[in-house]
Design a protein around this motif. Structure first.
Motif, PDB file in Angstrom:
ATOM      1  N   THR A  14      51.228 -33.328  48.202  1.00  0.00           N
ATOM      2  CA  THR A  14      52.170 -33.554  47.105  1.00  0.00           C
ATOM      3  C   THR A  14      53.426 -34.251  47.601  1.00  0.00           C
ATOM      4  N   LEU A  54      45.069 -27.294  47.818  1.00  0.00           N
ATOM      5  CA  LEU A  54      45.115 -28.262  46.725  1.00  0.00           C
ATOM      6  C   LEU A  54      44.091 -29.374  46.896  1.00  0.00           C
ATOM      7  N   SER A  84      42.818 -25.867  43.719  1.00  0.00           N
ATOM      8  CA  SER A  84      42.890 -27.242  43.251  1.00  0.00           C
ATOM      9  C   SER A  84      42.437 -27.348  41.802  1.00  0.00           C
ATOM     10  N   SER A 217      51.955 -37.213  35.362  1.00  0.00           N
ATOM     11  CA  SER A 217      52.208 -37.027  36.791  1.00  0.00           C
ATOM     12  C   SER A 217      51.146 -37.744  37.618  1.00  0.00           C
ATOM     13  N   GLY A 222      51.127 -34.978  42.730  1.00  0.00           N
ATOM     14  CA  GLY A 222      51.658 -33.816  42.026  1.00  0.00           C
ATOM     15  C   GLY A 222      52.939 -34.147  41.280  1.00  0.00           C
ATOM     16  N   ARG A 263      50.435 -24.513  36.787  1.00  0.00           N
ATOM     17  CA  ARG A 263      49.624 -25.589  37.348  1.00  0.00           C
ATOM     18  C   ARG A 263      50.482 -26.745  37.837  1.00  0.00           C
ATOM     19  N   GLN A 264      51.506 -27.100  37.060  1.00  0.00           N
ATOM     20  CA  GLN A 264      52.390 -28.190  37.473  1.00  0.00           C
ATOM     21  C   GLN A 264      53.169 -27.844  38.737  1.00  0.00           C
ATOM     22  N   GLY A 267      52.214 -26.724  44.837  1.00  0.00           N
ATOM     23  CA  GLY A 267      52.775 -27.547  45.889  1.00  0.00           C
ATOM     24  C   GLY A 267      54.269 -27.743  45.799  1.00  0.00           C
TER      25      GLY A 267
END
Length: 336
Positions: A14, A54, A84, A217, A222, A263-264, A267
């Motif tokens: 990320t 991830l 992931s 995104s 990320g 989820r966003q 990382g």
């Protein structure tokens, strides 16, 4: 390893991870563009991948194919959190095969944040009793009250009592929808932290000083947050995303980024985090989701809790659904 003369490459999946690691870390795209030897592999002795949970199967395959014979690969990650969003569960499957060497970090808590994370990993909610206020629990009765308390924490309580500026606090919620979802939280935080000069009730305008993310995104990098620094004559705004140089962006490409969904936030870590847990959608809470949320803050975590008994039930329940892959079986057969 570098002091010993070895050629080392550090990969962070990320953009936020690369910013935190500093100079020398590369992303998956940069790794793919690096100069290769005649056999198509990189000229290195050690490849280190952070936030390796991830990695989906495509990214993991590209990394393994880049490592030459005789070199070493170190995958660093935490399988207790959300995995992931792409296909596969590569890191968790590899760790479970028993065919590779796994180095497990000590689980002895060093402080309240570590104790909280370790407790959730083990399926229990430890009591939060921290005189230094690194971990704080704030009860709320409704989603609306939870959103109000969240705004108070970010705008006043955490900067004043903990010494972490509002711009360094990440607000995370399980979902985007609902009165205390990420969308509603962004509207409340916009009104409290940087109200629009034209219309103080506006929750959607993008103004100088706003914290923003790209509406779409980058799947390879990320979510990375930025601060709006200027408005150009053509209507575009100038945004500094993370450690990158400021760039002009169309307003339609942005949305407010004070609050992210779980989820966003994969990382992404910040010095402080506010976790908002409404009752809406609590039936979807899981142990991995809770672990991910409470590990977003590096120095401080405030938990605004309006989920009632659903929180403890979600942490205590063993996962009932697993992502099924054939990687463990394939690795076992290849190593036998």
């Amino acid at each position: 390893a570098r002091e010993a003369g070895l050629r080392v490459v550090v990969v962070a999946p990320t953009l936020d991870g690369r910013d935190r690691l500093g100079a020398g870390a590369v992303g998956l795209r940069e790794l793919a563009a690096m100069e290769r030897g005649p056999d198509g592999t990189l000229e290195l002795d050690l490849l280190v991948v952070t936030d390796a949970t991830l990695l989906d199967v495509t990214a993991a395959a590209a990394i393994f194919e880049a490592v030459p014979d005789g070199a070493r690969l170190l995958l660093a990650g935490d399988p207790a959190g959300l995995e992931s969003t792409g296909p596969g569960r590569v890191f968790t499957d590899l760790a479970a095969t028993g065919t590779i060497r796994a180095l497990v970090a000590p689980t002895v808590p060093e402080g309240p944040l570590e104790a909280l994370a370790d407790g959730i990993r083990d399926g229990r909610l430890p009591p939060i009793q921290d005189p230094d206020r690194r971990a704080v629990l704030i009860p709320a009765r409704t989603g609306e009250e939870a959103a109000h308390r969240c705004a108070q924490l970010v705008a006043d309580s955490i900067p004043r009592a903990i010494g972490i500026a509002a711009r360094d606090v990440l607000v995370v919620a399980p979902l985007a929808t609902g009165p205390a979802g990420a969308t509603a939280l962004n509207a409340v935080l916009k009104a409290r932290l940087n109200p629009s000069p034209e219309d103080r009730s506006s929750a959607v305008s993008i103004d100088v000083g706003d914290c923003v993310v790209r509406a779409a995104s980058d799947p390879g990098g990320g979510v990375v947050r930025g601060i709006v620094g200027d408005v150009l004559p053509d209507g575009r705004v100038v945004v500094a995303f993370g450690a990158a140089a400021p760039e002009p962006v169309q307003r339609a490409e942005l949305r407010h980024g004070w609050a992210l969904t779980a989820r966003q936030s994969l990382g992404v870590r910040r010095p402080g985090a506010v976790v908002v847990l409404p009752s809406e959608g609590a039936d979807a809470y899981t142990r991995a989701l809770m672990y991910t949320l409470v590990t977003r803050g590096e120095r401080h975590v405030s938990i605004v809790h309006a989920a009632g008994p659903a929180l403890a039930s979600a942490v205590a329940a063993d996962p009932t659904r697993h992502r099924t892959t054939h990687l463990r079986q394939a690795m076992g057969e290849a190593m036998s």
